[in-house]
Design a protein around this motif. Structure first.
Motif, PDB file in Angstrom:
ATOM      1  N   ILE A 129       0.843  -1.204   0.000  1.00 44.34           N
ATOM      2  CA  ILE A 129       0.000   0.000   0.000  1.00 44.34           C
ATOM      3  C   ILE A 129       0.877   1.251   0.000  1.00 44.34           C
ATOM      4  O   ILE A 129       0.609   2.218  -0.727  1.00 44.34           O
ATOM      5  CB  ILE A 129      -0.952  -0.021   1.217  1.00 44.34           C
ATOM      6  CG1 ILE A 129      -2.022  -1.097   1.017  1.00 44.34           C
ATOM      7  CG2 ILE A 129      -1.592   1.337   1.434  1.00 44.34           C
ATOM      8  CD1 ILE A 129      -2.865  -1.359   2.246  1.00 44.34           C
ATOM      9  N   CYS A 130       1.938   1.252   0.804  1.00 43.37           N
ATOM     10  CA  CYS A 130       2.854   2.401   0.842  1.00 43.37           C
ATOM     11  C   CYS A 130       3.538   2.595  -0.510  1.00 43.37           C
ATOM     12  O   CYS A 130       3.691   3.724  -0.981  1.00 43.37           O
ATOM     13  CB  CYS A 130       3.905   2.212   1.941  1.00 43.37           C
ATOM     14  SG  CYS A 130       3.258   2.372   3.593  1.00 43.37           S
ATOM     15  N   HIS A 131       3.931   1.489  -1.143  1.00 46.71           N
ATOM     16  CA  HIS A 131       4.575   1.577  -2.461  1.00 46.71           C
ATOM     17  C   HIS A 131       3.609   2.139  -3.498  1.00 46.71           C
ATOM     18  O   HIS A 131       3.987   3.001  -4.310  1.00 46.71           O
ATOM     19  CB  HIS A 131       5.068   0.193  -2.880  1.00 46.71           C
ATOM     20  CG  HIS A 131       5.750   0.181  -4.208  1.00 46.71           C
ATOM     21  ND1 HIS A 131       6.975   0.770  -4.409  1.00 46.71           N
ATOM     22  CD2 HIS A 131       5.382  -0.329  -5.406  1.00 46.71           C
ATOM     23  CE1 HIS A 131       7.329   0.628  -5.681  1.00 46.71           C
ATOM     24  NE2 HIS A 131       6.371  -0.042  -6.302  1.00 46.71           N
ATOM     25  N   ASN A 132       2.349   1.696  -3.480  1.00 44.02           N
ATOM     26  CA  ASN A 132       1.344   2.226  -4.418  1.00 44.02           C
ATOM     27  C   ASN A 132       1.090   3.707  -4.173  1.00 44.02           C
ATOM     28  O   ASN A 132       0.926   4.482  -5.129  1.00 44.02           O
ATOM     29  CB  ASN A 132       0.044   1.440  -4.300  1.00 44.02           C
ATOM     30  CG  ASN A 132       0.153   0.049  -4.873  1.00 44.02           C
ATOM     31  OD1 ASN A 132       1.042  -0.222  -5.685  1.00 44.02           O
ATOM     32  ND2 ASN A 132      -0.720  -0.844  -4.452  1.00 44.02           N
ATOM     33  N   GLU A 187       4.377  14.422 -11.601  1.00 41.33           N
ATOM     34  CA  GLU A 187       4.789  14.528 -13.001  1.00 41.33           C
ATOM     35  C   GLU A 187       3.716  15.208 -13.835  1.00 41.33           C
ATOM     36  O   GLU A 187       4.014  16.055 -14.690  1.00 41.33           O
ATOM     37  CB  GLU A 187       5.091  13.137 -13.561  1.00 41.33           C
ATOM     38  CG  GLU A 187       6.372  12.527 -13.031  1.00 41.33           C
ATOM     39  CD  GLU A 187       6.558  11.090 -13.478  1.00 41.33           C
ATOM     40  OE1 GLU A 187       5.659  10.548 -14.164  1.00 41.33           O
ATOM     41  OE2 GLU A 187       7.608  10.508 -13.140  1.00 41.33           O
ATOM     42  N   LYS A 188       2.457  14.858 -13.602  1.00 43.59           N
ATOM     43  CA  LYS A 188       1.362  15.468 -14.377  1.00 43.59           C
ATOM     44  C   LYS A 188       1.219  16.955 -14.072  1.00 43.59           C
ATOM     45  O   LYS A 188       1.028  17.758 -14.983  1.00 43.59           O
ATOM     46  CB  LYS A 188       0.048  14.745 -14.087  1.00 43.59           C
ATOM     47  CG  LYS A 188      -0.055  13.401 -14.756  1.00 43.59           C
ATOM     48  CD  LYS A 188      -1.422  12.779 -14.524  1.00 43.59           C
ATOM     49  CE  LYS A 188      -1.539  11.447 -15.220  1.00 43.59           C
ATOM     50  NZ  LYS A 188      -2.867  10.837 -15.018  1.00 43.59           N
ATOM     51  N   THR A 189       1.319  17.335 -12.783  1.00 41.91           N
ATOM     52  CA  THR A 189       1.186  18.754 -12.460  1.00 41.91           C
ATOM     53  C   THR A 189       2.378  19.552 -12.994  1.00 41.91           C
ATOM     54  O   THR A 189       2.208  20.680 -13.442  1.00 41.91           O
ATOM     55  CB  THR A 189       1.066  18.974 -10.942  1.00 41.91           C
ATOM     56  OG1 THR A 189       2.142  18.320 -10.279  1.00 41.91           O
ATOM     57  CG2 THR A 189      -0.249  18.442 -10.421  1.00 41.91           C
ATOM     58  N   LYS A 190       3.569  18.956 -12.978  1.00 39.28           N
ATOM     59  CA  LYS A 190       4.734  19.641 -13.537  1.00 39.28           C
ATOM     60  C   LYS A 190       4.560  19.844 -15.037  1.00 39.28           C
ATOM     61  O   LYS A 190       4.838  20.922 -15.567  1.00 39.28           O
ATOM     62  CB  LYS A 190       6.010  18.864 -13.263  1.00 39.28           C
ATOM     63  CG  LYS A 190       7.257  19.574 -13.769  1.00 39.28           C
ATOM     64  CD  LYS A 190       8.485  18.774 -13.511  1.00 39.28           C
ATOM     65  CE  LYS A 190       9.759  19.423 -13.959  1.00 39.28           C
ATOM     66  NZ  LYS A 190       9.728  20.362 -15.027  1.00 39.28           N
ATOM     67  N   ALA A 191       4.071  18.823 -15.739  1.00 37.75           N
ATOM     68  CA  ALA A 191       3.841  18.945 -17.178  1.00 37.75           C
ATOM     69  C   ALA A 191       2.791  20.006 -17.461  1.00 37.75           C
ATOM     70  O   ALA A 191       2.928  20.800 -18.403  1.00 37.75           O
ATOM     71  CB  ALA A 191       3.426  17.603 -17.760  1.00 37.75           C
ATOM     72  N   SER A 243       1.718   9.311  -5.969  1.00 37.03           N
ATOM     73  CA  SER A 243       2.160  10.693  -5.743  1.00 37.03           C
ATOM     74  C   SER A 243       3.198  11.102  -6.781  1.00 37.03           C
ATOM     75  O   SER A 243       3.228  12.254  -7.229  1.00 37.03           O
ATOM     76  CB  SER A 243       2.724  10.862  -4.334  1.00 37.03           C
ATOM     77  OG  SER A 243       3.943  10.163  -4.201  1.00 37.03           O
ATOM     78  N   LYS A 244       4.039  10.167  -7.199  1.00 33.34           N
ATOM     79  CA  LYS A 244       5.033  10.471  -8.229  1.00 33.34           C
ATOM     80  C   LYS A 244       4.351  10.787  -9.560  1.00 33.34           C
ATOM     81  O   LYS A 244       4.721  11.759 -10.237  1.00 33.34           O
ATOM     82  CB  LYS A 244       5.967   9.266  -8.383  1.00 33.34           C
ATOM     83  CG  LYS A 244       7.110   9.477  -9.327  1.00 33.34           C
ATOM     84  CD  LYS A 244       8.001   8.244  -9.342  1.00 33.34           C
ATOM     85  CE  LYS A 244       9.104   8.386 -10.363  1.00 33.34           C
ATOM     86  NZ  LYS A 244       9.940   7.185 -10.432  1.00 33.34           N
ATOM     87  N   ILE A 245       3.341  10.011  -9.931  1.00 29.88           N
ATOM     88  CA  ILE A 245       2.583  10.267 -11.167  1.00 29.88           C
ATOM     89  C   ILE A 245       1.879  11.614 -11.087  1.00 29.88           C
ATOM     90  O   ILE A 245       1.874  12.393 -12.048  1.00 29.88           O
ATOM     91  CB  ILE A 245       1.583   9.122 -11.414  1.00 29.88           C
ATOM     92  CG1 ILE A 245       2.330   7.841 -11.782  1.00 29.88           C
ATOM     93  CG2 ILE A 245       0.589   9.483 -12.516  1.00 29.88           C
ATOM     94  CD1 ILE A 245       1.464   6.604 -11.793  1.00 29.88           C
TER      95      ILE A 245
END
Length: 153
Positions: A49-52, A62-66, A57-59
């Motif tokens: 669950i922590c890994h997911n 990336e989307k907000t940065k793009a 959060s990483k995805i």
């Protein structure tokens, strides 16, 4: 026995209750191997669950940065261009109808990564981020743009 005669209730000493509680715990946790396997399974599920959550959060980042990178307006300035400077300190003071742009200023030098060195009205120089300035259009340039924008009639 005298307690039962006086209060008409059974007497349970704390030692008896403690012994019964320990006996019940032993009965429930008798299979230590199965309990250990169940606990390890729970730990692995928690780790997954922590890994997911980390991947999500990483995805999201990336989307907000793009999205923000797409909204950046890339402008190129040259020396002796006239620009207006965004006044970010204006929100501290009241004055809804005041313009947030001050200037015009003249570009003295263009540094790498969008940094501009501007000449002030008194001849002093300032260093600013290129995202805080916009081109200053004189009245003649504005009229030409309006003539080009009018539809033929």
């Amino acid at each position: 026995m005298s307690f039962n005669l006086v209060y008409r209730k059974a007497c349970h000493l704390p030692v008896e209750l403690e012994y019964k509680a320990q006996w019940a715990i032993k009965e429930m946790n008798l299979d230590f191997k199965a309990a250990g396997e169940r606990r390890m399974l729970q730990m692995h599920e928690l780790e997954e669950i922590c890994h997911n959550a980390y991947e999500n959060s990483k995805i999201y980042k990336e989307k907000t940065k793009a999205y923000h990178d797409r909204r950046i307006i890339h402008q190129s300035f040259a020396p002796n261009d006239r620009v207006l400077l965004f006044n970010s300190r204006l929100k501290l003071f009241t004055g809804k109808l005041r313009s947030r742009w001050s200037g015009p200023f003249t570009v003295k030098e263009v540094k790498p990564y969008g940094t501009l060195i501007l000449w002030g009205k008194k001849g002093d120089t300032f260093v600013f981020n290129g995202q805080r300035v916009k081109p200053y259009l004189t009245e003649e340039e504005g009229r030409e743009a309006m003539l080009l924008a009018d539809p033929p009639g």
